[in-house]
Design a protein around this motif. Structure first.
Motif, PDB file in Angstrom:
ATOM      1  N   ASN A  48       5.958  -4.060  -6.530  1.00 12.11           N
ATOM      2  CA  ASN A  48       6.233  -4.062  -8.124  1.00 12.11           C
ATOM      3  C   ASN A  48       5.257  -4.177  -9.022  1.00 12.11           C
ATOM      4  N   GLY A  49       4.727  -2.962  -9.085  1.00  9.53           N
ATOM      5  CA  GLY A  49       3.616  -3.028 -10.068  1.00  9.53           C
ATOM      6  C   GLY A  49       2.091  -3.564  -9.662  1.00  9.53           C
ATOM      7  N   SER A  50       1.954  -3.393  -8.535  1.00 11.53           N
ATOM      8  CA  SER A  50       0.511  -4.259  -8.039  1.00 11.53           C
ATOM      9  C   SER A  50      -0.666  -3.360  -8.958  1.00 11.53           C
ATOM     10  N   SER A  51      -1.633  -4.184  -9.263  1.00 10.61           N
ATOM     11  CA  SER A  51      -2.847  -3.819  -9.957  1.00 10.61           C
ATOM     12  C   SER A  51      -3.948  -3.050  -8.915  1.00 10.61           C
ATOM     13  N   ASP A  52      -3.365  -3.256  -7.581  1.00  8.24           N
ATOM     14  CA  ASP A  52      -4.433  -2.608  -6.457  1.00  8.24           C
ATOM     15  C   ASP A  52      -3.780  -1.396  -6.006  1.00  8.24           C
ATOM     16  N   ALA A  53      -4.344  -1.053  -4.773  1.00  8.99           N
ATOM     17  CA  ALA A  53      -3.911   0.060  -4.292  1.00  8.99           C
ATOM     18  C   ALA A  53      -2.631  -0.076  -3.297  1.00  8.99           C
ATOM     19  N   THR A  54      -1.738  -1.176  -3.629  1.00  8.69           N
ATOM     20  CA  THR A  54      -0.814  -1.307  -2.662  1.00  8.69           C
ATOM     21  C   THR A  54       0.232  -0.144  -2.328  1.00  8.69           C
ATOM     22  N   TRP A  55       0.504   0.406  -3.491  1.00 11.66           N
ATOM     23  CA  TRP A  55       1.278   1.578  -3.393  1.00 11.66           C
ATOM     24  C   TRP A  55       0.959   2.665  -2.757  1.00 11.66           C
ATOM     25  N   THR A  56      -0.525   2.915  -2.615  1.00  8.55           N
ATOM     26  CA  THR A  56      -1.107   4.057  -2.034  1.00  8.55           C
ATOM     27  C   THR A  56      -1.106   3.490  -0.665  1.00  8.55           C
ATOM     28  N   VAL A  57      -1.305   2.448  -0.209  1.00  9.52           N
ATOM     29  CA  VAL A  57      -1.335   1.885   0.923  1.00  9.52           C
ATOM     30  C   VAL A  57       0.349   2.121   1.607  1.00  9.52           C
ATOM     31  N   VAL A  58       1.211   1.877   0.949  1.00  5.04           N
ATOM     32  CA  VAL A  58       2.396   1.846   1.354  1.00  5.04           C
ATOM     33  C   VAL A  58       2.876   3.290   1.566  1.00  5.04           C
ATOM     34  N   GLN A  59       2.543   4.134   0.926  1.00  9.01           N
ATOM     35  CA  GLN A  59       2.844   5.886   1.024  1.00  9.01           C
ATOM     36  C   GLN A  59       1.838   6.238   2.145  1.00  9.01           C
ATOM     37  N   ALA A  60       0.776   5.774   2.654  1.00  6.25           N
ATOM     38  CA  ALA A  60       0.053   6.052   3.923  1.00  6.25           C
ATOM     39  C   ALA A  60       0.791   5.523   5.022  1.00  6.25           C
TER      40      ALA A  60
END
Length: 64
Positions: A48-60
């Motif tokens: 939910n809108g992390s300011s780090d690379a969480t979304w990129t990690v989730v996609q990987a």
């Protein structure tokens, strides 16, 4: 013996880019150990809108 058909983990992930791969790895390990009684498992990651690379990690992780 009652068998589960699916186990679902819902993980909140806010600024968890560094820890998320280890968490998912541990869940995968647990699933492999319980394969005879746990035929299916899934993980839902709520980012939910992390300011780090969480979304990129989730996609990987999704691609693995």
């Amino acid at each position: 013996m009652n068998l589960l058909t699916t186990l679902t983990w819902i993980l909140p992930a806010y600024n968890e880019a560094e820890t998320l791969p280890a968490v998912i790895s541990r869940l995968e390990s647990e699933c492999r150990q319980r394969a005879p009684v746990l035929p299916q498992a899934r993980v839902i990651i709520v980012e939910n809108g992390s300011s780090d690379a969480t979304w990129t990690v989730v996609q990987a992780l999704e691609k693995q």
